[in-house]
Design a protein around this motif. Sequence first.
Motif, short mmCIF file in Angstrom:
data_model
loop_
_atom_site.label_atom_id
_atom_site.label_comp_id
_atom_site.label_asym_id
_atom_site.label_seq_id
_atom_site.Cartn_x
_atom_site.Cartn_y
_atom_site.Cartn_z
N GLN A 108 -26.24 -44.91 58.74
CA GLN A 108 -27.07 -44.99 59.94
C GLN A 108 -28.52 -44.60 59.66
O GLN A 108 -29.44 -45.06 60.32
CB GLN A 108 -26.49 -44.08 61.04
N GLY A 109 -28.75 -43.74 58.70
CA GLY A 109 -30.10 -43.30 58.38
C GLY A 109 -30.04 -42.28 57.25
O GLY A 109 -28.97 -41.88 56.80
N GLY A 110 -31.18 -41.86 56.77
CA GLY A 110 -31.22 -40.87 55.70
C GLY A 110 -30.89 -41.50 54.37
O GLY A 110 -31.73 -42.18 53.78
N SER A 111 -29.67 -41.33 53.88
CA SER A 111 -29.25 -41.90 52.60
C SER A 111 -27.98 -42.72 52.79
O SER A 111 -27.29 -42.61 53.80
CB SER A 111 -29.00 -40.77 51.59
N VAL A 112 -27.69 -43.53 51.79
CA VAL A 112 -26.52 -44.40 51.86
C VAL A 112 -25.25 -43.55 51.76
O VAL A 112 -25.10 -42.76 50.84
CB VAL A 112 -26.54 -45.44 50.72
N VAL A 113 -24.32 -43.75 52.71
CA VAL A 113 -23.08 -42.98 52.68
C VAL A 113 -22.16 -43.52 51.60
O VAL A 113 -22.25 -44.67 51.18
CB VAL A 113 -22.37 -42.99 54.05
N GLU A 114 -21.24 -42.69 51.15
CA GLU A 114 -20.37 -43.02 50.02
C GLU A 114 -19.54 -44.28 50.29
O GLU A 114 -19.33 -45.10 49.38
CB GLU A 114 -19.44 -41.84 49.73
N ALA A 115 -19.07 -44.47 51.52
CA ALA A 115 -18.19 -45.60 51.82
C ALA A 115 -18.90 -46.94 51.66
O ALA A 115 -18.25 -47.97 51.43
CB ALA A 115 -17.66 -45.46 53.25
N ASP A 116 -20.24 -46.96 51.79
CA ASP A 116 -20.99 -48.22 51.70
C ASP A 116 -21.43 -48.56 50.28
O ASP A 116 -21.86 -49.69 50.03
CB ASP A 116 -22.23 -48.14 52.59
N LYS A 117 -21.32 -47.60 49.36
CA LYS A 117 -21.89 -47.81 48.02
C LYS A 117 -21.22 -48.94 47.23
O LYS A 117 -21.92 -49.72 46.56
CB LYS A 117 -21.85 -46.50 47.24
N PRO A 118 -19.88 -49.09 47.26
CA PRO A 118 -19.28 -50.20 46.49
C PRO A 118 -19.78 -51.57 46.93
O PRO A 118 -20.13 -52.41 46.09
CB PRO A 118 -17.77 -50.03 46.76
N SER A 120 -11.17 -56.51 48.36
CA SER A 120 -12.60 -56.20 48.55
C SER A 120 -13.50 -56.93 47.56
O SER A 120 -14.54 -56.43 47.15
CB SER A 120 -12.83 -54.68 48.44
N ILE A 121 -13.09 -58.14 47.18
CA ILE A 121 -13.89 -58.99 46.30
C ILE A 121 -14.48 -60.12 47.13
O ILE A 121 -13.80 -60.72 47.96
CB ILE A 121 -13.04 -59.57 45.16
N LEU A 122 -15.76 -60.40 46.93
CA LEU A 122 -16.42 -61.45 47.70
C LEU A 122 -15.93 -62.84 47.29
O LEU A 122 -15.81 -63.15 46.11
CB LEU A 122 -17.94 -61.37 47.51
N ARG A 123 -15.67 -63.65 48.31
CA ARG A 123 -15.30 -65.04 48.10
C ARG A 123 -16.15 -65.91 49.02
O ARG A 123 -16.60 -65.47 50.07
CB ARG A 123 -13.82 -65.28 48.45
N SER A 124 -16.34 -67.16 48.61
CA SER A 124 -17.13 -68.10 49.42
C SER A 124 -16.22 -69.12 50.09
O SER A 124 -15.23 -69.56 49.50
CB SER A 124 -18.14 -68.82 48.55
N ILE A 125 -16.55 -69.50 51.33
CA ILE A 125 -15.78 -70.52 52.04
C ILE A 125 -16.46 -71.89 51.92
O ILE A 125 -15.95 -72.87 52.47
CB ILE A 125 -15.58 -70.17 53.52
N VAL A 126 -17.58 -71.96 51.24
CA VAL A 126 -18.27 -73.24 51.02
C VAL A 126 -18.57 -73.39 49.53
O VAL A 126 -18.66 -72.39 48.81
CB VAL A 126 -19.59 -73.33 51.83
N PRO A 127 -18.72 -74.61 49.05
CA PRO A 127 -19.11 -74.80 47.65
C PRO A 127 -20.50 -74.22 47.40
O PRO A 127 -21.42 -74.43 48.20
CB PRO A 127 -19.11 -76.32 47.49
N ILE A 128 -20.64 -73.49 46.32
CA ILE A 128 -21.94 -72.89 45.98
C ILE A 128 -22.38 -73.43 44.63
O ILE A 128 -21.66 -73.31 43.64
CB ILE A 128 -21.86 -71.35 45.94
N SER A 129 -23.54 -74.03 44.60
CA SER A 129 -24.09 -74.55 43.35
C SER A 129 -25.52 -74.08 43.20
O SER A 129 -26.14 -73.58 44.14
CB SER A 129 -24.03 -76.09 43.35
N ARG A 130 -26.04 -74.23 42.01
CA ARG A 130 -27.42 -73.81 41.75
C ARG A 130 -28.41 -74.75 42.45
O ARG A 130 -28.24 -75.96 42.42
CB ARG A 130 -27.71 -73.85 40.25
N ALA A 131 -29.42 -74.15 43.04
CA ALA A 131 -30.51 -74.95 43.60
C ALA A 131 -31.56 -75.17 42.53
O ALA A 131 -31.52 -74.57 41.45
CB ALA A 131 -31.11 -74.23 44.80
#
Length: 609
Positions: free
Chosen positions: A384-394, A427-438
């Motif tokens: 919310q403010g100050g410093s980043v809390v531990e739960a958000d760091k990953p 907790s691994i990021l995945r994409s729902i659309v094709p992602i290619s280099r622009a």
Amino acid sequence: MISTLNNNIQALADVGDFTNITEQLAVDLTGNLLKSRQWPMGHVFRQLHFLGRLFFGVAPRAFEENTVYTAIRYTSAIFSARIQEMHALCEEMASLYLVNATSARLRQVRYQIITIAEALPSLITMNHPLALQNTLNRIERVFRRTVPASVLTEQERARLVRFEENYALMLVEGCMQQSLPAQELRLLMMAAEERGRELNAEEEAAIDRWIRRVAENPTLVTPFLLNKALVALIRLHFPAESDEKRLVRLYDLELQLTRKGCTLFETTDPIFAKWIETKTPKETIGFTNGQPLKLGDRLQNRFLDSQGLMLFRIVMESGEDVEASRGMMLFGRSISHLNTWKLACRQESWLVPPISIAYHDPEGKYIIVERLTDCLADVQWKTQGGSVVEADKPRLSQISALIRRMVVENTTPRNLSPGYLFYNSDSILRSIVPISRADGFDYNAIVDFVFTVSQGKLILFREILRRSRLAEHPIGQFYLRIAREHLREQAQYSIEDDAARSRIQEVSVVERAKNMVTAVTELKARVFDTLIRSVLSPHENTQALRDAITEQLIAFHADTNAPVTHWPDAADRIGALVSLRYPHLFRSSLPQGGNVDRSPMTVFDEASR
């Protein structure tokens, strides 16, 4: 005879889900025509047969079953004969279609195929993705319970599927009043396999003309119908290939046509949509590892909706497969849309991998994917403010690593949006659309991406830019210089000259710099108008106040590495900072905006001293 076959197929399909088949059917006086008991004349026929049983002295039950079984055997016989005729027509069409598409004999074959199909609406309807299979399955259940020898063979079922595909091809060509560019489409499929093989200008033009023609008939040529027609064409071109190989060709062809401007496969297929609408919670959709897959709740998400994707949880029976129970069921706008989406994700998976596919329905209706949890655009940050809390760091580290890779490789992905990125159950990021280099590096898009992800939380925004080293990027430093010089009213300072010296050639960067100057100048005036009302001796401190606002705007930009105009509450933020850092300019009461929470400014204050 064909009208009798159509009638009997409908009657058998109607009672396919009943256990007491003979009690649900009636036979006319010829002994060949089957009717459902609910048919108005069904009751009359049953009474006539009852009198017949009394006259001949036959046990009522045995007599009734014998007449129904005889009619079913008759239906099976004429059905098999008709399938043989359908097969012969398909074989003849295969020998003619690619050789001479305008021959008189081919026109006759086309006419016969259409005539037979339209005379059998109980079997071939083209109004449901699984209409043919569902009808055959219900008929087969009747055959197995009454006359097992009459069950359709796998070969007969395959011939019916092929006939339906050829009928779809005839319908598409009839709706468009022209043949498909068969040879050009074959070359397009072959070019995908042979790298370096490209279509010439004439071949490309033929396909482009056909795509425009498809677009002119959106209500007649549906995704489902065109999908079936292309399957027929692929079978004509590659008759020896397996069904699996033909499906791969189909999805690749539809993806290439989509990229060439054919939008039909991305539109909602009314036939498929109607089928999905009929599905109810806990209804069995399919099977995997022998376990039924039952439809659960739908995952409501506006970004999935924007891509035409529908994601449902799966309800499993007891003794469920653990891996399958962790999955979700994915539907598209149409069968074609879902399968071209899958192929595109497989071909274009840079930066963020697509969601993992555990199972693909052989008929293309749905895909089982890994379970997804949070959308990156809707992450519930604890900080919310100050410093980043531990739960958000990953998650913060994961996002920063993505941005860092873009900076290092000097490339921005297409479809860069937090709404298209989801976390899976690990907790691994995945994409729902094709992602290619622009082509190139879009600094503005990345900054906007980070701002959206951080949800306006300054500490998170600043931390991502710092960890990813985006804060050090030359374009960011260019924006800072432009803001500083124009806020200090260096009118002679040229944005174009600075861009040239910095070797910045992107027009969008220069335009954004100009817009930033306009916005930040207006913001400075707005803050001044608010604070001047609380300044001690306004005549004496007017310039001091302007200078204080200018320095805080510049310092804020330098600390966050982004124009302050990113923040909706920018005026309040700067007003609070000025009143905090220059208290000697004001009366005892703070001006409007002075009560803004200053906790997010702690790091800023330390960095800007």
